[in-house]
Design an enzyme around this catalytic site. Structure first.
Site, PDB file in Angstrom:
ATOM      1  N   GLY A  79       0.855  -1.186   0.000  1.00 29.92           N
ATOM      2  CA  GLY A  79       0.000   0.000   0.000  1.00 29.92           C
ATOM      3  C   GLY A  79       0.891   1.237   0.000  1.00 29.92           C
ATOM      4  NE  ARG A  80       3.471   2.996   5.568  1.00 34.73           N
ATOM      5  CZ  ARG A  80       2.692   3.593   6.469  1.00 34.73           C
ATOM      6  NH1 ARG A  80       2.644   4.898   6.530  1.00 34.73           N
ATOM      7  NH2 ARG A  80       1.976   2.871   7.324  1.00 34.73           N
TER       8      ARG A  80
ATOM      9  CB  CYS B 243     -12.011  22.472  18.939  1.00 33.86           C
ATOM     10  SG  CYS B 243     -12.646  23.867  18.020  1.00 33.86           S
ATOM     11  CD  GLU B 244     -10.025  16.802  19.897  1.00 28.96           C
ATOM     12  OE1 GLU B 244      -9.255  16.470  20.826  1.00 28.96           O
ATOM     13  OE2 GLU B 244     -11.226  16.527  19.880  1.00 28.96           O
TER      14      GLU B 244
HETATM   15  C1  LIG Z   1      -2.581  -2.637   5.509  1.00 26.89           C
HETATM   16  C2  LIG Z   1      -2.351  -3.910   4.824  1.00 26.89           C
HETATM   17  C3  LIG Z   1      -1.463  -3.993   3.744  1.00 26.89           C
HETATM   18  C4  LIG Z   1      -0.661  -2.809   3.242  1.00 26.89           C
HETATM   19  O1  LIG Z   1       0.270  -2.351   4.151  1.00 26.89           O
HETATM   20  P1  LIG Z   1       1.323  -1.210   3.704  1.00 26.89           P
HETATM   21  O2  LIG Z   1       2.144  -1.009   4.919  1.00 26.89           O
HETATM   22  O3  LIG Z   1       0.547  -0.006   3.351  1.00 26.89           O
HETATM   23  O4  LIG Z   1       2.107  -1.736   2.562  1.00 26.89           O
HETATM   24  C5  LIG Z   1      -1.331  -5.200   3.098  1.00 26.89           C
HETATM   25  N1  LIG Z   1      -2.011  -6.311   3.510  1.00 26.89           N
HETATM   26  C6  LIG Z   1      -2.870  -6.269   4.557  1.00 26.89           C
HETATM   27  C7  LIG Z   1      -3.598  -7.498   4.943  1.00 26.89           C
HETATM   28  C8  LIG Z   1      -3.063  -5.085   5.261  1.00 26.89           C
HETATM   29  O5  LIG Z   1      -3.896  -5.055   6.301  1.00 26.89           O
END
Ligand SMILES: *Cc1c(COP(=O)(O)O)cnc(C)c1O
Length: 431
Positions: free
Chosen positions: A288-289, A355-356
């Site tokens: 993802g990241r 407001c935090e």
């Molecule tokens: C969040 C997640 C990912 C992705 O993680 P990243 O750190 O963003 O690469 C992949 N697989 C599962 C099952 C996740 O929960």
């Protein structure tokens, strides 16, 4: 000092930040602030870095990337990856509807998550997802029950908790014994045995995901070795695994972290699998990241500069509801002015209007700015807009994608009316 992460698609030309061929100040003029801005080039480059390891020289595939869409689920982002041949890792029925709306193929989707509902399982079986990544025996029972009801066979994989320490933030570490995620390592074989007896489940894979923002390849190799042992043991018991899903978790450069090169990272894991004699497995990566994090920024305008006896505050129009990571994980994001100006530099805490006291985006930043200036909060492509909320009735901000000199609005700015459109006042005459 403000560390600058290595960015593709974003650069400084003539003292001013650009996204590809478009100046960020012109994006602000067109769409206002705050606003998320993504580089098409950066998304593509990150994907192709994985793909370079996933394809053999003869063009055959030894692994496939399934984008973990919870990190950024905008339809246009999904569309970019789908067109490049990605599969997807999804964690809810909502994400399943999104990925279908983006035109992706459900057969290239794996469905993860600890709490799948009957409705989610039903829909996933109807559209035909590639695999359910299962985390417990009760969940297996439920999937089997729903599949029987629909007269389908559910393809399944068990998410193994390999009990390795990914040495990341406790909130984003998922592969340790005491996390809620996965099947405990010592129960994996018996859980596969249980799955084997289920009439409407077909075992096809094994998976793990050990955490996020991991900077070292060793925990991945440790997890991999533990899983290969399981695959060998399962095979002795006539349980044949077709695919190995290694999850996501590769970290990115936010503040000078040294991260493994994506292609090298993927090649190391794939070569390791082949050397151990498991080259026949189809491998899945779920990043993802590392695909989107450094492909996006959050642009915000300075509302006020507020000196106090102890600190200078730079109050901007973006806030914790737009980008949660600093408030939630004390995460660092580099912050830079869109235009470099010859002004005296002061040290600021960059904060939002919510407001935090936890509503900050960056602390102790040296910035040469005045009110009205534009700032970029860098590395905001992952877990930025996807985690945003409406707290303080703040409408969600627009998202823009730039490709070369072309600019595309990929999410419109919300209005306050959008936010309460589904709410109802009580009837006029109520005793
Ligand atoms: C969040 C997640 C990912 C992705 O993680 P990243 O750190 O963003 O690469 C992949 N697989 C599962 C099952 C996740 O929960």
């Amino acid at each position: 000092m403000n560390h600058l992460p290595y960015l593709q698609g974003f650069s400084v030309k003539n003292n001013e930040w650009f996204v590809e061929d478009v100046s960020l100040s012109s994006v602000a003029e067109q769409f206002g602030t705050p606003c998320y801005v993504y580089s098409h080039h950066a998304l593509t480059q990150a994907f192709m870095a994985y793909e370079a390891a996933c394809l053999r020289p003869d063009g055959s595939r030894r692994a496939r990337v399934h984008f973990a869409m919870k990190s950024n689920s905008n339809l246009a982002i999904l569309d970019v990856f789908a067109k490049l041949g990605a599969g997807f890792d999804l964690v809810s029925g909502g994400e399943l509807e999104r990925v279908i709306a983006a035109g992706a193929n459900p057969h290239l989707c794996v469905f993860s998550g600890v709490g799948k509902s009957i409705a989610e399982i039903t829909r996933a079986l109807e559209v035909g997802v590639k695999c359910f990544n299962v985390e417990s025996i009760p969940e297996l029972d439920r999937i089997n029950y729903v599949a029987q009801h629909l007269n389908r066979i559910a393809p399944i994989s068990l998410r193994v908790n390999p009990d390795v320490d990914a040495k990341t933030h406790p909130y984003i570490s998922t592969g340790l014994k005491d996390n809620k995620f996965g099947v405990a390592y010592e129960s994996v074989l018996s859980t596969y045995e249980a799955a084997k007896t289920m009439t409407h489940c077909k075992i096809i894979g094994i998976d793990c995901h050990i955490g996020s923002q991991i900077l070292d390849i060793q925990p991945f190799l440790d997890a991999l070795d533990r899983i290969l042992l399981l695959i060998a043991e399962l095979s002795k018991r006539s349980i044949h695994i077709e695919h190995l899903d290694l999850g996501g978790g590769l970290g990115i450069d936010y503040e000078g972290e040294v991260t493994p090169d994506i292609t090298e990272f993927a090649n190391t894991l794939l070569n390791h699998i082949e050397h151990k004699g498991f080259g026949y497995l189809d491998v899945i990566f779920e990043p993802g990241r590392s695909l989107v994090g450094n492909a996006g920024v959050l642009m915000t305008a300075v509302e006020y500069l507020k000196p106090t006896s102890s600190k200078n505050f730079c109050i901007v129009d973006a806030a914790m509801n737009d980008l949660m990571r600093p408030a939630m994980y004390e995460a660092f994001h580099a912050i830079v002015p869109v235009k470099n100006k010859l002004l005296p530099t002061h040290n600021y805490d960059v904060v939002g209007p919510v407001c935090e006291s936890g509503d900050w985006l960056g602390k102790n930043r040296d910035l040469a700015i005045e009110s009205g200036d534009l700032l970029l909060i860098l590395s905001a492509g992952a877990y930025g807009s996807a985690m945003s909320s409406h707290y303080n009735t703040r409408p969600k901000v627009p998202e823009v994608m730039v490709k070369g000199h072309q600019t595309f609005l990929i999410r419109e700015r919300e209005t306050p009316q959008h936010l309460f459109a589904l709410e109802r006042r009580l009837p006029e005459h109520l005793d």
